[in-house]
Structures are given as C-alpha cells and as structure tokens.
Design a protein around this motif. Structure first.
Motif, PDB file in Angstrom:
ATOM      1  N   LYS A 132       0.822  -1.213   0.000  1.00 18.78           N
ATOM      2  CA  LYS A 132       0.000   0.000   0.000  1.00 18.78           C
ATOM      3  C   LYS A 132       0.854   1.260   0.000  1.00 18.78           C
ATOM      4  CE  LYS A 132      -3.906  -2.070   2.407  1.00 18.78           C
ATOM      5  NZ  LYS A 132      -4.722  -2.041   3.645  1.00 18.78           N
ATOM      6  N   GLY A 133       2.176   1.109  -0.011  1.00 17.96           N
ATOM      7  CA  GLY A 133       3.066   2.254  -0.072  1.00 17.96           C
ATOM      8  C   GLY A 133       3.577   2.764   1.259  1.00 17.96           C
ATOM      9  N   VAL A 134       3.383   1.993   2.333  1.00 18.70           N
ATOM     10  CA  VAL A 134       3.900   2.404   3.639  1.00 18.70           C
ATOM     11  C   VAL A 134       5.422   2.277   3.637  1.00 18.70           C
ATOM     12  CG1 VAL A 134       3.928   1.872   6.112  1.00 18.70           C
ATOM     13  CG2 VAL A 134       1.768   1.792   4.838  1.00 18.70           C
ATOM     14  N   GLU A 135       6.106   3.316   4.115  1.00 19.24           N
ATOM     15  CA  GLU A 135       7.570   3.329   4.160  1.00 19.24           C
ATOM     16  C   GLU A 135       8.055   2.616   5.420  1.00 19.24           C
ATOM     17  OE1 GLU A 135      11.302   6.443   4.677  1.00 19.24           O
ATOM     18  OE2 GLU A 135       9.275   7.247   4.401  1.00 19.24           O
ATOM     19  N   PHE A 136       8.802   1.540   5.223  1.00 24.99           N
ATOM     20  CA  PHE A 136       9.357   0.791   6.350  1.00 24.99           C
ATOM     21  C   PHE A 136      10.806   1.177   6.564  1.00 24.99           C
ATOM     22  CE2 PHE A 136       5.564  -1.610   6.074  1.00 24.99           C
ATOM     23  CZ  PHE A 136       5.397  -2.160   7.335  1.00 24.99           C
ATOM     24  N   LEU A 137      11.165   1.350   7.827  1.00 27.90           N
ATOM     25  CA  LEU A 137      12.533   1.642   8.218  1.00 27.90           C
ATOM     26  C   LEU A 137      13.258   0.376   8.650  1.00 27.90           C
ATOM     27  CD1 LEU A 137      11.737   4.834  10.308  1.00 27.90           C
ATOM     28  CD2 LEU A 137      12.498   4.712   7.931  1.00 27.90           C
ATOM     29  N   GLN A 138      12.483  -0.640   9.018  1.00 23.99           N
ATOM     30  CA  GLN A 138      13.056  -1.932   9.415  1.00 23.99           C
ATOM     31  C   GLN A 138      12.096  -3.038   9.001  1.00 23.99           C
ATOM     32  OE1 GLN A 138      13.833  -2.580  13.644  1.00 23.99           O
ATOM     33  NE2 GLN A 138      13.440  -4.752  13.300  1.00 23.99           N
ATOM     34  N   GLU A 139      12.610  -3.999   8.273  1.00 24.48           N
ATOM     35  CA  GLU A 139      11.817  -5.165   7.896  1.00 24.48           C
ATOM     36  C   GLU A 139      11.565  -6.017   9.136  1.00 24.48           C
ATOM     37  OE1 GLU A 139      13.898  -7.237   4.807  1.00 24.48           O
ATOM     38  OE2 GLU A 139      13.725  -5.566   3.413  1.00 24.48           O
ATOM     39  N   PRO A 140      10.614  -6.953   9.070  1.00 22.17           N
ATOM     40  CA  PRO A 140      10.391  -7.836  10.223  1.00 22.17           C
ATOM     41  C   PRO A 140      11.694  -8.511  10.657  1.00 22.17           C
ATOM     42  CG  PRO A 140       8.626  -8.088   8.641  1.00 22.17           C
ATOM     43  CD  PRO A 140       9.665  -7.214   7.989  1.00 22.17           C
ATOM     44  N   THR A 141      11.970  -8.400  11.946  1.00 19.35           N
ATOM     45  CA  THR A 141      13.222  -8.880  12.514  1.00 19.35           C
ATOM     46  C   THR A 141      12.934  -9.651  13.794  1.00 19.35           C
ATOM     47  OG1 THR A 141      14.329  -6.905  11.659  1.00 19.35           O
ATOM     48  CG2 THR A 141      15.496  -8.144  13.362  1.00 19.35           C
ATOM     49  N   GLU A 142      13.597 -10.787  13.950  1.00 14.95           N
ATOM     50  CA  GLU A 142      13.468 -11.567  15.186  1.00 14.95           C
ATOM     51  C   GLU A 142      14.112 -10.797  16.333  1.00 14.95           C
ATOM     52  OE1 GLU A 142      12.182 -14.663  15.925  1.00 14.95           O
ATOM     53  OE2 GLU A 142      11.560 -15.213  13.896  1.00 14.95           O
TER      54      GLU A 142
END
Length: 135
Positions: free
Chosen positions: A100-110
């Motif tokens: 949807k175009g949301v800007e992520f600063l960190q991908e999913p991380t354990e």
C-alpha cells in the motif's frame, strides 16, 4: 486512556494514510470556526476504544514560530513520538502495508520478545509493530 496525540504536518494527508493504508476508522472530524478553524481529527483501530488525535502543529498563540519550526524539524528527522501496534502476523502485515506504499525503516526482525518491524507516517512519526512470542 481515551486518546493519544500524534503531531502531523498535513491533516488531510495523515487522514488518508491512517484510514486508507493502516485501515483505521474516522472517529471525529470537527472544525471549529470560533477557534481559527481549529480541526479536531481523530482515528482509531476498529474494535478498540483508544483514538489517535492527528494534531496539526499549531502556531501562535499556542507555539511561537520558532517552536513550531523545531517540532516540524523533529518530525522530519523521525524524532517525535511514536505508536506501538500488535500484529498476529508481522510478516503478512509488513507485506500488506508495503504493497500500500507504507515506508518501512526496518523489515520484520526476530527479537527476544518476538518479531518486530518499524515504519513511518508521511509526517515522519516512527511506529513499531510486533508479534509477541510466548515465553
């Protein structure tokens, strides 16, 4: 707790982001002409009682121009507040929001507490979403 406030640089842009991209619902949208067209704008997660107030950074008499500019500068740097969201499946939420175009600063991380990801709104506010793991 009934409301949490988030500074925004453009209330219309923020409203579109929170409703169209994050899936929140409009709770209140009231403009008060007697207060210089002050706009009280709130959204919330469907099924939850807490509302998020999307507050434009006011100028005088609330803040002088220098203070208003400093708040805008902090927003641009991502150094002003933030919200934390829970997700059942952070990876899926990440993929849906990114599409949807949301800007992520960190991908999913354990992390030691679960899976965590970070994103920002158009005003620069940093947010986290986490999928907790049972200990």
């Amino acid at each position: 707790l009934t409301h949490a406030q988030v500074w925004v640089t453009d209330q219309d842009e923020a409203l579109a982001f929170y409703t169209e991209k994050l899936g929140m619902e409009i709770r209140e949208d009231v403009t008060v002409p007697e207060l210089g067209n002050f706009r009280w704008l709130t959204v919330g997660v469907p099924g939850q009682d807490v509302a998020i107030t999307l507050m434009a950074v006011p100028g005088p008499p609330v803040f002088d121009e220098e203070t208003r500019d400093q708040i805008h500068a902090l927003l641009a740097k991502g150094a002003s507040g933030g919200l934390f969201f829970a997700a059942d499946d952070v990876q899926k939420s990440y993929e849906d929001l990114k599409a949807k175009g949301v800007e992520f600063l960190q991908e999913p991380t354990e992390q030691p507490y679960g899976i965590d990801a970070g994103f920002r709104d158009p005003s620069g506010n940093n947010f986290r979403m986490a999928q907790r793991t049972d200990s």
